[in-house]
Structure formats: structure tokens, C-alpha cells
Motif scaffolding. Structure first.
Motif, PDB file in Angstrom:
ATOM      1  N   ALA A  44      64.583  71.818  12.335  1.00  0.00           N
ATOM      2  CA  ALA A  44      63.944  72.428  11.088  1.00  0.00           C
ATOM      3  C   ALA A  44      64.992  71.687   9.982  1.00  0.00           C
ATOM      4  O   ALA A  44      64.324  71.887   8.890  1.00  0.00           O
ATOM      5  N   ARG A  45      66.390  71.575  10.226  1.00  0.00           N
ATOM      6  CA  ARG A  45      67.276  71.126   9.198  1.00  0.00           C
ATOM      7  C   ARG A  45      67.771  69.644   9.475  1.00  0.00           C
ATOM      8  O   ARG A  45      67.889  69.168  10.675  1.00  0.00           O
ATOM      9  N   SER A  46      68.190  68.895   8.581  1.00  0.00           N
ATOM     10  CA  SER A  46      68.702  67.646   8.782  1.00  0.00           C
ATOM     11  C   SER A  46      70.150  67.836   9.284  1.00  0.00           C
ATOM     12  O   SER A  46      70.684  68.654   8.905  1.00  0.00           O
ATOM     13  N   VAL A  47      70.696  66.574   9.927  1.00  0.00           N
ATOM     14  CA  VAL A  47      72.106  66.528  10.418  1.00  0.00           C
ATOM     15  C   VAL A  47      72.775  65.396   9.675  1.00  0.00           C
ATOM     16  O   VAL A  47      72.306  64.488   9.576  1.00  0.00           O
ATOM     17  N   ARG A  48      73.767  65.804   8.972  1.00  0.00           N
ATOM     18  CA  ARG A  48      74.576  64.517   8.251  1.00  0.00           C
ATOM     19  C   ARG A  48      75.416  63.922   9.178  1.00  0.00           C
ATOM     20  O   ARG A  48      76.191  64.683   9.824  1.00  0.00           O
ATOM     21  N   ARG A  49      75.597  62.482   9.089  1.00  0.00           N
ATOM     22  CA  ARG A  49      76.578  61.729   9.869  1.00  0.00           C
ATOM     23  C   ARG A  49      77.148  60.852   8.816  1.00  0.00           C
ATOM     24  O   ARG A  49      76.694  60.303   7.876  1.00  0.00           O
ATOM     25  N   TYR A  50      78.607  60.697   9.011  1.00  0.00           N
ATOM     26  CA  TYR A  50      79.398  59.922   8.114  1.00  0.00           C
ATOM     27  C   TYR A  50      80.249  59.090   9.038  1.00  0.00           C
ATOM     28  O   TYR A  50      80.655  59.365  10.038  1.00  0.00           O
ATOM     29  N   ASP A  51      80.664  57.693   8.201  1.00  0.00           N
ATOM     30  CA  ASP A  51      81.850  57.239   8.937  1.00  0.00           C
ATOM     31  C   ASP A  51      82.776  56.864   7.619  1.00  0.00           C
ATOM     32  O   ASP A  51      82.666  56.208   6.641  1.00  0.00           O
ATOM     33  N   ALA A  52      84.012  57.541   8.040  1.00  0.00           N
ATOM     34  CA  ALA A  52      85.135  57.359   6.905  1.00  0.00           C
ATOM     35  C   ALA A  52      86.028  56.522   7.310  1.00  0.00           C
ATOM     36  O   ALA A  52      87.088  56.254   6.687  1.00  0.00           O
ATOM     37  N   GLY A  53      85.535  55.260   8.036  1.00  0.00           N
ATOM     38  CA  GLY A  53      86.623  54.304   8.395  1.00  0.00           C
ATOM     39  C   GLY A  53      86.514  53.064   7.703  1.00  0.00           C
ATOM     40  O   GLY A  53      87.344  52.151   7.939  1.00  0.00           O
ATOM     41  N   SER A  54      85.692  52.844   6.826  1.00  0.00           N
ATOM     42  CA  SER A  54      85.400  51.546   6.032  1.00  0.00           C
ATOM     43  C   SER A  54      86.393  51.387   5.180  1.00  0.00           C
ATOM     44  O   SER A  54      87.127  52.284   4.516  1.00  0.00           O
ATOM     45  N   GLY A  55      87.160  49.918   4.908  1.00  0.00           N
ATOM     46  CA  GLY A  55      87.870  49.570   4.163  1.00  0.00           C
ATOM     47  C   GLY A  55      89.530  49.618   4.528  1.00  0.00           C
ATOM     48  O   GLY A  55      89.776  50.314   5.228  1.00  0.00           O
ATOM     49  N   PHE A  69      93.493  64.225  12.245  1.00  0.00           N
ATOM     50  CA  PHE A  69      92.923  64.226  13.486  1.00  0.00           C
ATOM     51  C   PHE A  69      93.412  64.996  14.710  1.00  0.00           C
ATOM     52  O   PHE A  69      92.799  65.609  15.551  1.00  0.00           O
ATOM     53  N   GLU A  70      94.871  65.003  14.582  1.00  0.00           N
ATOM     54  CA  GLU A  70      95.578  65.679  15.658  1.00  0.00           C
ATOM     55  C   GLU A  70      95.605  66.898  15.656  1.00  0.00           C
ATOM     56  O   GLU A  70      95.366  68.019  16.366  1.00  0.00           O
ATOM     57  N   ALA A  71      95.653  67.450  14.231  1.00  0.00           N
ATOM     58  CA  ALA A  71      95.461  69.022  14.031  1.00  0.00           C
ATOM     59  C   ALA A  71      94.303  69.524  14.465  1.00  0.00           C
ATOM     60  O   ALA A  71      94.002  70.739  14.664  1.00  0.00           O
ATOM     61  N   MET A  72      93.265  68.527  14.205  1.00  0.00           N
ATOM     62  CA  MET A  72      91.981  69.244  14.716  1.00  0.00           C
ATOM     63  C   MET A  72      91.602  68.996  16.074  1.00  0.00           C
ATOM     64  O   MET A  72      90.480  69.185  16.467  1.00  0.00           O
ATOM     65  N   ARG A  73      92.691  68.400  16.848  1.00  0.00           N
ATOM     66  CA  ARG A  73      92.288  68.104  18.239  1.00  0.00           C
ATOM     67  C   ARG A  73      91.088  67.263  18.715  1.00  0.00           C
ATOM     68  O   ARG A  73      90.379  67.487  19.511  1.00  0.00           O
ATOM     69  N   GLY A  74      91.022  66.119  17.958  1.00  0.00           N
ATOM     70  CA  GLY A  74      89.869  65.531  18.062  1.00  0.00           C
ATOM     71  C   GLY A  74      88.454  66.087  17.666  1.00  0.00           C
ATOM     72  O   GLY A  74      88.285  66.771  16.647  1.00  0.00           O
ATOM     73  N   ARG A  75      87.643  66.084  18.763  1.00  0.00           N
ATOM     74  CA  ARG A  75      86.305  66.469  18.460  1.00  0.00           C
ATOM     75  C   ARG A  75      86.317  68.269  18.634  1.00  0.00           C
ATOM     76  O   ARG A  75      85.414  68.999  18.328  1.00  0.00           O
ATOM     77  N   MET A  76      87.372  68.878  18.822  1.00  0.00           N
ATOM     78  CA  MET A  76      87.575  70.088  19.206  1.00  0.00           C
ATOM     79  C   MET A  76      87.299  71.113  18.075  1.00  0.00           C
ATOM     80  O   MET A  76      86.375  72.187  18.020  1.00  0.00           O
ATOM     81  N   ASP A 187      87.075  61.192  20.277  1.00  0.00           N
ATOM     82  CA  ASP A 187      88.265  61.744  20.668  1.00  0.00           C
ATOM     83  C   ASP A 187      89.342  60.659  20.870  1.00  0.00           C
ATOM     84  O   ASP A 187      90.352  60.672  21.127  1.00  0.00           O
ATOM     85  N   GLN A 188      89.102  59.474  19.946  1.00  0.00           N
ATOM     86  CA  GLN A 188      90.345  58.587  20.140  1.00  0.00           C
ATOM     87  C   GLN A 188      89.994  57.744  18.607  1.00  0.00           C
ATOM     88  O   GLN A 188      88.891  57.398  18.082  1.00  0.00           O
ATOM     89  N   LEU A 189      91.163  57.507  18.111  1.00  0.00           N
ATOM     90  CA  LEU A 189      91.309  56.754  16.961  1.00  0.00           C
ATOM     91  C   LEU A 189      91.853  55.292  17.202  1.00  0.00           C
ATOM     92  O   LEU A 189      92.976  55.134  17.702  1.00  0.00           O
ATOM     93  N   ALA A 190      91.058  54.232  16.717  1.00  0.00           N
ATOM     94  CA  ALA A 190      91.543  52.843  16.936  1.00  0.00           C
ATOM     95  C   ALA A 190      92.324  52.447  15.769  1.00  0.00           C
ATOM     96  O   ALA A 190      91.543  52.145  14.768  1.00  0.00           O
ATOM     97  N   ILE A 191      93.839  52.497  15.540  1.00  0.00           N
ATOM     98  CA  ILE A 191      94.261  52.209  14.485  1.00  0.00           C
ATOM     99  C   ILE A 191      94.960  50.835  14.394  1.00  0.00           C
ATOM    100  O   ILE A 191      95.634  50.517  15.417  1.00  0.00           O
ATOM    101  N   ASN A 192      94.298  50.117  13.249  1.00  0.00           N
ATOM    102  CA  ASN A 192      95.088  48.547  13.226  1.00  0.00           C
ATOM    103  C   ASN A 192      96.167  48.449  12.229  1.00  0.00           C
ATOM    104  O   ASN A 192      95.179  48.726  10.894  1.00  0.00           O
ATOM    105  N   THR A 203      86.483  52.640  12.537  1.00  0.00           N
ATOM    106  CA  THR A 203      85.529  53.643  12.435  1.00  0.00           C
ATOM    107  C   THR A 203      86.169  55.124  12.642  1.00  0.00           C
ATOM    108  O   THR A 203      86.882  55.357  13.328  1.00  0.00           O
ATOM    109  N   ILE A 204      85.679  55.889  11.803  1.00  0.00           N
ATOM    110  CA  ILE A 204      85.960  57.343  11.995  1.00  0.00           C
ATOM    111  C   ILE A 204      84.646  58.185  11.862  1.00  0.00           C
ATOM    112  O   ILE A 204      84.181  58.848  10.720  1.00  0.00           O
ATOM    113  N   PRO A 205      83.903  58.330  12.937  1.00  0.00           N
ATOM    114  CA  PRO A 205      82.655  59.080  12.925  1.00  0.00           C
ATOM    115  C   PRO A 205      82.704  60.458  12.645  1.00  0.00           C
ATOM    116  O   PRO A 205      83.610  61.160  13.279  1.00  0.00           O
TER     117      PRO A 205
END
Length: 211
Positions: A44-55, A69-76, A187-192, A203-205
């Protein structure tokens, strides 16, 4: 520290400005033998998805994302996110007004009115529930007249509460800024570390949730 299902903290603003993404809908389409289609909206309602990892980002920004990310416990744990394009009751570029969105009509009894934002007009408009208004940004009007006395806003639920019920037939309108309730969709951040004092997270989905 106890783990909670939703935190009222906001994803770092300076990083959110580089975000891509938007609303997603799920529509089932069946083509009939006659050539016509049958279309069914799954949700009935849309779901928003974002990627904050660009740039490319500074090391300070990467550290801020890592800490959050750690404070939020990943997807938790869910949290607030400011959509760079859609974060106010008014049209893009216009100031918030207490007449922006009609949120109900007084009946002489009801005192609580949920914030909503309309997309489109008339009977076909999509009414989106606004559950995470920005504290202090909500302006309310009754019968076209702005009022602040006797009005309380619950910023964690998006509900306007009057001390006394608005008069029967009175139109209740509101203007506001708002955040989107989301969580990390990984549940994983790939930092470069790409260069001196700079790096990226490819990517930060993020995905919208019901708080």
C-alpha cells in the motif's frame, strides 16, 4: 548500553547530501490473452532505498560513518535519515507553511491528528504517513489560522495533539520538515583508504522501516 529497535539519532547530514536513491514500489503485472494487463500493487505504501556511499570522502567523514554504524549495530537499529530531495511538507525550494498539508477535519471530539504528505491531487493522491517530523519544525493551523497554544507534537510518532478538540468542520493543516526512518541494509562496511586524508565506502545501503 541497551540495544533498541529504533534510535532518534540522525545519520550524519554532511554525508547524506551525497546520497542516491528514492521510493520503490512492487507491482505485479499479468498480460491477458486479450492483450490487456492486470496490475496489482503488492504494498500500500512505497519503501525508500538509499545508497550513501557515493563519492570520495574525508577521513573524518569515514570515521563518522564507522562510529554511527557501530552505534546502530549494523542492521539492528533503525535511525533517522534526511532525504536530500524530499524532506519537507512544502514543494522543493518553498518555505514551510502551516497550510501546506491537510491532516484532518475537526469533529468536536478528536484531539489527535497524524501528519501526512500528499503526492498528487484529488482522489488519486498518495497519502504518505510522516512518522518522524523534525522537532520544532511543525506549524499547525485550524480553519486557516496558525495556532501554537494548546498544541503538542510528538516528534517520535508524527502526531499532533490538541488540548481541546478542534471545532466540528474545522480543517486542520500543518507544515513541517521530516526525516525518513531507515536502517542499514548491510552488516559490513567496506572502507577503502584511497588517498592521503581521503577514502571511500563504495556502498552504504539504507532501507526505510516502520519504526
Amino acid at each position: 548500553m541497551a540495544i533498541i529497535a529504533f534510535s532518534e539519532e540522525r545519520f550524519p547530514l554532511r554525508i547524506a547530501f551525497g546520497t542516491s536513491g528514492g521510493p520503490e514500489r512492487r507491482t505485479d503485472i499479468v498480460r491477458l490473452s486479450t492483450g490487456f494487463e492486470k496490475r496489482n500493487q503488492r504494498f500500500a505504501r512505497s519503501v525508500r532505498r538509499y545508497d550513501a556511499g557515493s563519492g570520495l570522502k574525508s577521513l573524518a567523514d569515514l570515521a563518522a560513518v564507522l562510529e554511527f554504524f557501530e552505534a546502530m549495530r549494523g542492521r539492528m537499529t533503525g535511525f533517522r535519515f534526511r532525504d536530500p530531495l524530499d524532506h519537507a511538507s512544502a514543494r522543493l525550494g518553498l518555505p514551510v507553511s502551516p497550510l501546506d498539508q491537510a491532516i484532518g477535519t475537526g469533529d468536536g471530539e478528536g484531539r489527535e491528528f497524524a501528519l501526512i504528505k500528499a503526492y498528487g491531487s484529488g482522489e488519486g493522491a498518495y497519502m504518505r504517513s510522516i512518522e518522524k517530523p523534525v522537532g520544532g519544525s511543525v506549524r499547525v493551523a485550524v480553519g486557516g489560522v496558525e495556532t501554537a497554544a494548546g498544541v503538542v507534537v510528538d516528534p517520535s510518532k508524527g502526531v499532533v495533539i490538541f488540548d481541546a478538540p478542534p471545532a466540528e468542520g474545522a480543517t486542520i493543516t500543518a507544515g513541517f520538515e521530516f526525516d525518513v526512518p531507515v536502517r542499514f541494509d548491510t552488516d559490513q562496511l567496506a572502507i577503502n583508504i584511497a588517498a592521503f586524508e581521503a577514502g571511500d565506502i563504495p556502498t552504504i545501503p539504507l532501507i526505510e522501516v516502520r519504526p
